[in-house]
Design a protein around this motif. Structure first.
Motif, PDB file in Angstrom:
ATOM      1  N   THR A  30       0.752  -1.350  -0.201  1.00 36.45           N
ATOM      2  CA  THR A  30      -0.506   0.009  -0.004  1.00 36.45           C
ATOM      3  C   THR A  30       0.729   1.218  -0.021  1.00 36.45           C
ATOM      4  OG1 THR A  30      -1.439  -1.240   1.673  1.00 36.45           O
ATOM      5  CG2 THR A  30      -1.986   1.452   1.349  1.00 36.45           C
ATOM      6  N   ILE A  31       1.121   2.162  -0.993  1.00 39.03           N
ATOM      7  CA  ILE A  31       1.187   3.495  -1.147  1.00 39.03           C
ATOM      8  C   ILE A  31       0.058   4.249  -0.338  1.00 39.03           C
ATOM      9  CG2 ILE A  31       2.715   4.887  -2.082  1.00 39.03           C
ATOM     10  CD1 ILE A  31       2.751   2.909  -4.568  1.00 39.03           C
ATOM     11  N   TRP A  38      -0.197  23.299   2.668  1.00 42.25           N
ATOM     12  CA  TRP A  38       0.368  24.279   1.664  1.00 42.25           C
ATOM     13  C   TRP A  38       1.250  24.872   1.918  1.00 42.25           C
ATOM     14  CZ3 TRP A  38      -2.939  20.794  -0.576  1.00 42.25           C
ATOM     15  CH2 TRP A  38      -4.035  20.818   0.387  1.00 42.25           C
ATOM     16  N   THR A  39       1.643  24.923  -0.222  1.00 39.41           N
ATOM     17  CA  THR A  39       2.606  26.139   0.111  1.00 39.41           C
ATOM     18  C   THR A  39       1.997  26.669  -1.419  1.00 39.41           C
ATOM     19  OG1 THR A  39       3.243  24.375  -2.012  1.00 39.41           O
ATOM     20  CG2 THR A  39       4.401  24.112  -0.082  1.00 39.41           C
ATOM     21  N   PRO A  40       2.504  28.227  -1.398  1.00 37.09           N
ATOM     22  CA  PRO A  40       1.818  29.118  -2.676  1.00 37.09           C
ATOM     23  C   PRO A  40       1.050  28.491  -4.097  1.00 37.09           C
ATOM     24  CG  PRO A  40       3.834  29.915  -1.391  1.00 37.09           C
ATOM     25  CD  PRO A  40       3.872  28.083  -0.925  1.00 37.09           C
ATOM     26  N   ASP A  41       2.409  27.256  -4.222  1.00 29.10           N
ATOM     27  CA  ASP A  41       1.795  26.666  -5.775  1.00 29.10           C
ATOM     28  C   ASP A  41       1.204  25.000  -5.796  1.00 29.10           C
ATOM     29  OD1 ASP A  41       4.410  25.885  -5.117  1.00 29.10           O
ATOM     30  OD2 ASP A  41       4.250  25.597  -7.759  1.00 29.10           O
ATOM     31  N   GLY A  42       1.201  24.367  -4.298  1.00 27.78           N
ATOM     32  CA  GLY A  42       1.309  23.000  -4.289  1.00 27.78           C
ATOM     33  C   GLY A  42       1.470  22.299  -2.366  1.00 27.78           C
ATOM     34  N   TYR A  43       1.634  21.463  -2.794  1.00 25.76           N
ATOM     35  CA  TYR A  43       1.919  21.415  -1.121  1.00 25.76           C
ATOM     36  C   TYR A  43       2.707  20.309  -0.974  1.00 25.76           C
ATOM     37  CZ  TYR A  43       0.603  17.254  -4.102  1.00 25.76           C
ATOM     38  OH  TYR A  43       0.173  16.479  -4.983  1.00 25.76           O
ATOM     39  N   VAL A  44       3.024  19.793   0.365  1.00 27.71           N
ATOM     40  CA  VAL A  44       4.253  19.100   0.483  1.00 27.71           C
ATOM     41  C   VAL A  44       3.465  17.781   1.408  1.00 27.71           C
ATOM     42  CG1 VAL A  44       6.195  18.481   2.186  1.00 27.71           C
ATOM     43  CG2 VAL A  44       5.889  20.561   0.987  1.00 27.71           C
ATOM     44  N   ALA A  45       4.184  16.740   0.701  1.00 30.47           N
ATOM     45  CA  ALA A  45       3.573  15.473   1.680  1.00 30.47           C
ATOM     46  C   ALA A  45       4.240  14.148   1.859  1.00 30.47           C
ATOM     47  CB  ALA A  45       2.629  15.036   0.136  1.00 30.47           C
ATOM     48  N   THR A  46       3.578  13.078   2.662  1.00 31.33           N
ATOM     49  CA  THR A  46       4.775  11.967   3.148  1.00 31.33           C
ATOM     50  C   THR A  46       4.290  10.684   1.968  1.00 31.33           C
ATOM     51  OG1 THR A  46       5.220  13.310   5.393  1.00 31.33           O
ATOM     52  CG2 THR A  46       5.080  10.653   4.752  1.00 31.33           C
ATOM     53  N   VAL A  47       5.209  10.358   0.965  1.00 25.40           N
ATOM     54  CA  VAL A  47       4.690   9.203   0.968  1.00 25.40           C
ATOM     55  C   VAL A  47       5.307   8.141   1.375  1.00 25.40           C
ATOM     56  CG1 VAL A  47       4.954   7.768  -1.386  1.00 25.40           C
ATOM     57  CG2 VAL A  47       4.457  10.309  -1.222  1.00 25.40           C
ATOM     58  N   THR A  48       4.280   7.093   2.105  1.00 25.55           N
ATOM     59  CA  THR A  48       5.054   5.996   2.092  1.00 25.55           C
ATOM     60  C   THR A  48       4.364   4.543   1.733  1.00 25.55           C
ATOM     61  OG1 THR A  48       4.134   6.937   4.605  1.00 25.55           O
ATOM     62  CG2 THR A  48       4.667   5.302   4.732  1.00 25.55           C
ATOM     63  N   ILE A  49       5.507   4.045   1.330  1.00 25.81           N
ATOM     64  CA  ILE A  49       5.861   2.271   0.975  1.00 25.81           C
ATOM     65  C   ILE A  49       5.348   0.722   2.336  1.00 25.81           C
ATOM     66  CG2 ILE A  49       6.160   0.684  -0.475  1.00 25.81           C
ATOM     67  CD1 ILE A  49       7.634   3.325  -1.325  1.00 25.81           C
ATOM     68  N   ALA A 141       9.386   5.182   3.149  1.00 19.48           N
ATOM     69  CA  ALA A 141       9.010   6.473   3.082  1.00 19.48           C
ATOM     70  C   ALA A 141      10.164   8.360   2.769  1.00 19.48           C
ATOM     71  CB  ALA A 141       8.730   7.011   4.453  1.00 19.48           C
ATOM     72  N   PHE A 142       9.238   8.522   2.059  1.00 22.09           N
ATOM     73  CA  PHE A 142      10.021   9.614   1.981  1.00 22.09           C
ATOM     74  C   PHE A 142       9.402  11.231   1.516  1.00 22.09           C
ATOM     75  CE2 PHE A 142       8.314   8.033  -2.733  1.00 22.09           C
ATOM     76  CZ  PHE A 142       8.430   8.646  -2.720  1.00 22.09           C
ATOM     77  N   GLN A 143       9.798  12.361   1.628  1.00 25.06           N
ATOM     78  CA  GLN A 143       9.115  13.083   1.468  1.00 25.06           C
ATOM     79  C   GLN A 143       9.464  13.767   0.175  1.00 25.06           C
ATOM     80  OE1 GLN A 143      10.289  17.531   3.705  1.00 25.06           O
ATOM     81  NE2 GLN A 143       8.805  16.871   5.409  1.00 25.06           N
ATOM     82  N   VAL A 144       7.690  14.348  -0.499  1.00 23.78           N
ATOM     83  CA  VAL A 144       8.209  15.331  -2.101  1.00 23.78           C
ATOM     84  C   VAL A 144       7.199  17.006  -1.785  1.00 23.78           C
ATOM     85  CG1 VAL A 144       5.875  13.828  -2.634  1.00 23.78           C
ATOM     86  CG2 VAL A 144       7.730  15.454  -4.202  1.00 23.78           C
ATOM     87  N   SER A 145       7.971  18.045  -2.584  1.00 21.25           N
ATOM     88  CA  SER A 145       7.068  19.351  -2.206  1.00 21.25           C
ATOM     89  C   SER A 145       6.908  19.279  -3.882  1.00 21.25           C
ATOM     90  CB  SER A 145       8.286  20.051  -2.145  1.00 21.25           C
ATOM     91  OG  SER A 145       7.779  21.832  -2.289  1.00 21.25           O
TER      92      SER A 145
END
Length: 430
Positions: A30-31, A38-49, A141-145
């Motif tokens: 499960t991903i 939230w950021t000015p033009d998007g978001y910051v997410a944590t992705v967990t595998i 896991a990793f973080q993506v902006s």
């Protein structure tokens, strides 16, 4: 038209069947995406595998995750992982995104990266343990902006067409689905927070999609019969017979020959079965209330050290395992009412690494089992029903070739009875 509908229904059922494993009916990867801010033009997410498979882990050289952006999103930065390509970012001035590709490909970072590039549960080279083997190591896991991706739950569009290589093919991922936001506990466990938005992607494994042929086979022997039942000929396919390597080949001294490839292609030693892995089951000893089995696993793959290996076996007497020597053992209960399946795996720093083909490419253990009411050596009962190595089912020999239990002939039995009768008569007369 009816024929077409019937054909499509059968195709759907077959596709589902090949991804369903009766030994691990609830197993999947499960991903999970958690939008944390939230950021000015998007978001910051944590992705967990999360690897929820009981005995199938993600081995070296690790997972590769891909998807298609729904809009014109870009990745501004990543922590704990990286994309394999940056893509065309020429329209950006000043800050340049980490990746501008419509279909990014993401890999885990290797161990030892600088601290400021690390993220919780990252940086293991994409290697993830099976849930049944080590739950604490079954996550990555990793973080993506993300930029240009919407700044609210209503404007964010979920990525599509997720793909997972772990490390080769075999996984099919479903669509992303919005789920209740993940709840987190603070370090002191006094406060709960939650993600702003969460979606899940579920990926299931099919050995049929992963490869045309098995990747392992089983051979059998017993103390009561000198016959050794070998792996079936060409058990893992003989299409690579011309490319197999003899044990004395000069190729083995070449630099880089032992390095795994991303497609997980084996460099196999020349054998009659042509399998990278052979599992041997030997019925060793018979006691009054117990019996003993010896299990040996041999690596014929010159390109692969099997880390975190697992061996799942189905046998009706595994519900009475008394002692396992030199392997770890854990019962698997795919169904609550049936306890006939168990998982063997290596002991850390001792034999959790199955070395590449050669003198050290062998591990073995013995298992002591208590006899139950159904115990018998007849009709191959003492041999396993199914064997899985690293989550792939191994080819067993045909039951007709199993080492048989010698039976006394009628003439021998009659002679023995006559001898006993004569002895008794002699004792009575004297």
């Amino acid at each position: 038209m009816r024929f077409l509908i019937s054909f499509l229904c059968v195709l759907v059922l077959v596709s589902y069947a090949v991804a369903y494993d009766p030994m691990d009916p609830n197993g999947n990867i499960t991903i999970k995406w958690d939008v944390m801010s939230w950021t000015p033009d998007g978001y910051v997410a944590t992705v967990t595998i999360n690897n929820f498979q009981m005995f199938r882990h993600i081995m070296n050289p690790g997972w590769t995750l891909g998807w298609t952006w729904a809009k014109k999103e870009v990745i501004w930065s990543m922590v704990g992982a990286q994309t394999t390509e940056q893509g065309d970012c020429s329209k950006f001035k000043g800050n340049i995104p980490h990746c501008c590709k419509k279909i990014p490909t993401v890999v885990d970072l290797l161990p030892g990266v600088p601290y400021n590039q690390q993220f919780s549960n990252c940086c293991k080279g994409g290697v993830v343990a099976a849930w049944g083997q080590d739950p604490s190591q079954s996550v990555s896991a990793f973080q993506v902006s993300v930029g240009q991706g919407g700044t609210s739950n209503k404007t964010v569009k979920l990525p599509k067409n997720f793909t997972l290589l772990a490390p080769g093919p075999g996984y099919t991922c479903g669509p992303a689905k919005v789920v209740p936001s993940t709840v987190f506990l603070t370090t002191d466990k006094r406060r709960k927070t939650q993600a702003l938005m969460t979606w899940n992607v579920t990926c299931t494994y099919s050995q049929f999609l992963a490869r045309k042929n098995p990747s392992c086979c089983v051979s059998l022997s017993s103390f009561y019969n000198e016959t050794i039942t070998p792996c079936p000929s060409c058990a893992c396919g003989c299409q690579n017979k011309k490319n197999c390597v003899k044990s004395d080949s000069k190729i083995l001294s070449m630099v880089g020959v032992h390095t795994p490839k991303k497609d997980n292609e084996a460099l196999t030693q020349c054998t009659h079965h042509m399998c990278p892995i052979r599992v041997h089951w030997h019925v060793k000893t018979n006691y009054k209330d117990y019996w003993r089995v010896k299990i040996a696993v041999t690596n014929f793959n010159y390109r692969m050290n099997y880390t975190l290996w697992t061996l799942a076996i189905q046998h009706p007497n595994l519900n009475n395992v008394t002692q396992v020597f030199s392997f770890n053992y854990k019962p698997l209960l795919p169904y609550e009412s049936i306890n006939d399946t168990g998982m063997f795996y290596g002991m850390k720093y001792f034999n959790d690494l199955l070395m590449e083909a050669g003198p050290k490419g062998n591990i073995q253990s013995e298992v002591l089992l208590q006899k139950d009411k159904k115990f018998t050596f007849k009709q191959g009962w003492a041999f396993p029903h199914k064997v899985y190595f690293n989550g792939d089912e191994c080819m067993l020999p045909h039951p007709d070739t199993y080492p048989f239990l010698p039976n006394s002939s009628p003439a021998t039995i009659a002679t023995f009875k006559a001898l006993i009768f004569s002895l008794l008569l002699l004792l009575a007369v004297s």
